[in-house]
Design an enzyme around this catalytic site. Structure first.
Site, PDB file in Angstrom:
ATOM      1  N   ASP A 136     -12.426 -10.850   8.118  1.00  0.00           N
ATOM      2  CA  ASP A 136     -11.016 -10.723   8.499  1.00  0.00           C
ATOM      3  C   ASP A 136     -10.796  -9.452   9.317  1.00  0.00           C
ATOM      4  O   ASP A 136     -10.004  -8.585   8.941  1.00  0.00           O
ATOM      5  CB  ASP A 136     -10.154 -10.706   7.229  1.00  0.00           C
ATOM      6  CG  ASP A 136      -8.661 -10.873   7.532  1.00  0.00           C
ATOM      7  OD1 ASP A 136      -8.340 -11.429   8.610  1.00  0.00           O
ATOM      8  OD2 ASP A 136      -7.840 -10.462   6.704  1.00  0.00           O
ATOM      9  N   VAL A 142       0.836  -1.195   0.000  1.00  0.00           N
ATOM     10  CA  VAL A 142       0.000   0.000   0.000  1.00  0.00           C
ATOM     11  C   VAL A 142       0.872   1.248   0.000  1.00  0.00           C
ATOM     12  O   VAL A 142       1.866   1.331   0.737  1.00  0.00           O
ATOM     13  CB  VAL A 142      -0.936   0.006   1.233  1.00  0.00           C
ATOM     14  CG1 VAL A 142      -1.776   1.285   1.270  1.00  0.00           C
ATOM     15  CG2 VAL A 142      -1.830  -1.226   1.230  1.00  0.00           C
TER      16      VAL A 142
END
Length: 571
Positions: free
Chosen positions: A294, A145
């Site tokens: 998650d 990212v």
């Protein structure tokens, strides 16, 4: 064949098998790598047995397993994460270590990431972003990212998929499936179903997770579900700058929920954050049926304004209405210790096959889960239940369906995060008021009928069950029973509540006697929170919302109840 496979968006075991069947050298080389590392681990375990060092080296081997899965790459990291929620597939001793497994890998080069971005979006990074971080701010098993700013001024996160990820994943999945078909019968696991189904379930979810357009759609659906909830934040998706391998989304500024110091320094109330997290989790499961599978600390952030931010919607799943209601059944039966009904719930949910003889399982459930619940219902927690339930996996034909493995992972992780914020946290404190209201306000008659199952069995009113529910309610110091009682009265005065009204009248005179002793016990539980004036206030509000005819039927009982409370309070 290879090109079409590696551009596929959907997992297909047959297509993968055909591709690698024509390229055996790739499979052989990767298999040798996997066998070397796994073989080293298995040899270590066996040497511990030979030299009676099992107990001494238990922690060492658990750490070694986590490290070798990390070394084997993204597919095996995901396997480790999945195994951490599958007590039917791995020993309890290793579960705790695998829950620590992080998808942290060294980042790949930024120039390569920018090449992928330009290929996917059709523009150079400079044409899209006015500023972009020179290095990734986070690197995971499937992507890394970057932080950037659009020319329109928005701060964004850019998620770039690792290069040649799909060939690595598909090769590993092919090897796993081949091993499941060829060697599964050798494993001493009481699975009750084909091991290849586990690989296929895993492969399907993995393919969904690496399709970032699918993740963007998931984020928007999740945001739509919570659009009227001011406590939940979901990042906006910038579709113009997104593709299957690149996702541009709103940058979230906040603190990881495990960063207690920063949260406290920002003057955020940890108990409020816990309440938001647990309530939204229950809403996902019992209301919307669409849940974040998650929710580890890296995907949950506390924002400075007190909101809870969810990110990373690659791993999501859906529950249909029947499954949601059966899940409520199972929770009700667990709390009420009705283990015969709970065993049947496990069959409906897929934990047991329909042809399973549940008679010998019922006493085992009572022994294991009864102890896990503890002497007080407030001691209930998902981690304890999961640990104790794993003890049944090797003795009885239980399996954990993939969907519920994700639910277990979600609930246990959420509870762990909550405990890191408040070690004294009890999930029942928040869950009970929510579930009680859901039972009374459920969107379908079948969900509301769960209330009848809590209070009645074989046509008879279950005083002990009502007492259990009140004990749970009283365990929450901030829980006010009267709003829930108001909902209950509204339900009773509705046409749909006619059946339970009749049953309650019969229950009061059941077995040709007035159940004053049971009523007195219940009164002792709630008398501190209930006064005659409050009861009359609640009753009057309900009456105002009901028809005149129906209210007239209830005015005498309400007045009698109010009169009976005053003497009882003086006892």
């Amino acid at each position: 064949m290879q090109a079409s496979l590696f551009q596929s968006k959907v997992y297909d075991a047959d297509v993968i098998a055909k591709c690698y069947g024509r390229r055996p050298w790739i499979v052989v080389w990767r298999s040798l790598q996997v066998l070397w590392w796994l073989g080293t681990f298995v040899l270590g375990l066996q040497s511990d047995r030979w030299f009676n060092r099992e107990e001494r080296n238990l922690t060492k081997r658990a750490v070694q397993l986590r490290q070798l899965l990390t070394r084997l790459g993204p597919t095996f990291i995901k396997v480790g994460q999945a195994l951490s929620t599958r007590p039917d597939l791995i020993r309890k001793d290793f579960l705790e270590e695998l829950t620590k497994l992080q998808d942290q890998l060294p980042p790949f080069s930024t120039p390569l990431a920018m090449m992928i971005l330009e290929k996917e979006l059709g523009y150079s990074p400079e044409e899209i972003y006015s500023r972009i971080s020179p290095e990734p701010v986070a690197a995971a098993s499937l992507a890394q990212v970057y932080r950037a700013r659009l020319y329109t001024g928005e701060e964004v996160a850019i998620k770039v998929q690792r290069p040649r990820l799909l060939p690595v994943l598909t090769c590993d999945l092919f090897i796993m499936r081949f091993a499941a078909q060829s060697l599964g019968w050798l494993l001493p696991l009481n699975l009750g179903h084909d091991l290849t189904l586990i690989v296929d379930e895993f492969g399907t979810k993995l393919f969904e997770e690496i399709d970032y357009l699918n993740e963007g759609r998931n984020a928007e659906l999740f945001a739509a579900n919570f659009q009227n909830d001011p406590t939940v934040k979901v990042p906006n998706i910038f579709w113009r700058y997104s593709s299957p391998k690149v996702l541009t989304l709103e940058w979230i500024e906040g603190f990881k929920l495990t960063d207690v110091g920063s949260i406290q320094a920002a003057s955020l109330d940890t108990d409020t954050l816990i309440e938001v997290g647990v309530t939204t989790s229950l809403q996902q499961l019992l209301e919307y049926g669409f849940f974040h599978a998650d929710p580890h600390p890296g995907n949950l952030f506390a924002m400075a304004d007190g909101r809870m931010a969810y990110i990373d919607f690659g791993m999501m799943d859906q529950l249909n209405q029947e499954t949601k209601e059966t899940l409520v059944d199972a929770l009700v039966h667990l709390i009420n210790q009705d283990y015969a009904a709970l065993a049947n719930d496990f069959v409906k949910l897929g934990f047991l096959t329909p042809d399973t003889d549940i008679e010998p399982i019922i006493p085992a459930l009572e022994t294991v889960l009864g102890e896990a619940l503890g002497a007080k219902v407030r001691d209930f927690n998902f981690k304890t239940i999961t640990d104790r339930f794993s003890e049944l996996m090797y003795e009885y034909p239980f399996r954990v369906p993939a969907k519920f493995a994700l639910i277990i992972r979600s609930l246990v992780t959420q509870e762990g995060v909550a405990l890191s914020l408040n070690p004294d946290f009890k999930i029942v404190d928040i869950a009970y008021p929510y579930v009680a209201r859901r039972l009374l306000k459920g969107e379908t008659p079948s969900l509301r009928r769960r209330l009848l199952e809590v209070l009645f069995k074989d046509g008879k009113f279950q005083w002990q069950r009502l007492e259990n529910l009140l004990q749970i309610a009283r365990s929450d110091e901030d829980f006010d029973i009267l709003p829930t009682a108001s909902l209950g009265l509204q339900f009773l005065m509705s046409e749909e509540g006619r059946y339970i009204r009749d049953r309650l009248i019969l229950a009061m005179t059941e077995d040709d006697r007035l159940h004053t002793e049971e009523v007195q016990k219940l009164w002792e539980l709630v008398k501190e929170d209930v006064t005659p004036s409050k009861v009359l206030g609640v009753a009057w509000n309900v009456i105002l919302q009901s028809s005149v005819d129906r209210a007239a039927d209830w005015l005498p009982p309400v007045a009698a109840l109010s009169a009976s409370l005053q003497p009882a309070k003086s006892l």
